[in-house]
Design a protein around this motif. Structure first.
Motif, short mmCIF file in Angstrom:
data_model
loop_
_atom_site.label_atom_id
_atom_site.label_comp_id
_atom_site.label_asym_id
_atom_site.label_seq_id
_atom_site.Cartn_x
_atom_site.Cartn_y
_atom_site.Cartn_z
N THR A 36 -53.18 60.33 -17.03
CA THR A 36 -53.33 60.42 -15.58
C THR A 36 -53.02 59.11 -14.87
O THR A 36 -52.97 59.08 -13.65
CB THR A 36 -54.75 60.88 -15.19
N THR A 75 -53.63 62.76 -8.55
CA THR A 75 -53.88 62.95 -9.97
C THR A 75 -54.25 64.40 -10.27
O THR A 75 -53.69 65.03 -11.17
CB THR A 75 -54.99 62.00 -10.46
N VAL A 79 -52.10 67.07 -12.60
CA VAL A 79 -52.68 67.68 -13.80
C VAL A 79 -52.63 69.21 -13.71
O VAL A 79 -52.19 69.88 -14.65
CB VAL A 79 -54.13 67.19 -14.02
#
Length: 193
Positions: A36, A75, A79
């Motif tokens: 990340t 982030t 994801v």
């Protein structure tokens, strides 16, 4: 079949990259891994960062990552987009679909958000912390490392012996996750002390 999500954490030099390499060797072509902090590192390079990972620079990367997450939920969106993309991949009959998505994460609030999303969307997921005594003294840890301890993980994997011992620990964990029988892992951990 949906891929299994493994949220992997641990201090710098604890063995996260080795965990991924072991997983890739056990499940060739069936592992997608993502850190990340990757996008943040790319942004930092454009801003003049030379790749040095001193504690001060780790803290700067954490600050930049906080900004990226707060500003556009960057982030989290990356994801979730990755998980959805991998799950929707069409593969040729001769190809295997990814079995595992390994997400290297350290921030507890991001891990909570991703695990909540996994629950809501029916993805099996596991949070894994790699423990290594020689890197847990805290002297060389940045903000992100300190944040990683704010989470209670599903599984803790010791990396205090040889590479072969770590490989065995990772193998038993992955086989337990893959088979859906976590009792095997629990028994193994009890036997190992």
């Amino acid at each position: 079949m949906k891929p299994i999500i493994i949220i992997l954490s641990g201090y710098r030099n604890s063995g996260r990259k080795t965990f991924i390499k072991i997983t890739e060797s056990l499940y060739p072509g069936e592992v997608v891994s993502y850190s990340t902090v990757s996008t943040v590192k790319e942004i930092a390079k454009h801003l003049g960062w030379n790749g040095d990972l001193s504690v001060e620079n780790q803290d700067r990367l954490s600050t930049l990552k906080d900004f990226y997450s707060e500003w556009c939920n960057g982030t989290y969106n990356e994801v979730i987009g990755l998980i959805q993309s991998v799950a929707q991949q069409k593969s040729a009959p001769s190809q295997t679909k990814p079995r595992f998505i390994i997400l290297q994460m350290k921030e507890a609030h991001e891990m909570f958000a991703v695990t909540d999303w996994c629950k809501e969307n029916g993805y099996e997921h596991h949070t894994v912390f790699i423990m290594r005594d020689c890197v847990e003294d805290g002297e060389h840890h940045g903000v992100a490392d300190k944040r990683s301890k704010m989470m209670i993980y599903n599984q803790y994997v010791a990396n205090n012996g040889t590479l072969e011992q770590f490989r065995e620990n990772v193998t038993v964990l992955l086989e337990s996750i893959d088979s859906g029988d976590m009792e095997v892992w629990e028994e193994y951990v009890c036997e190992c002390g």
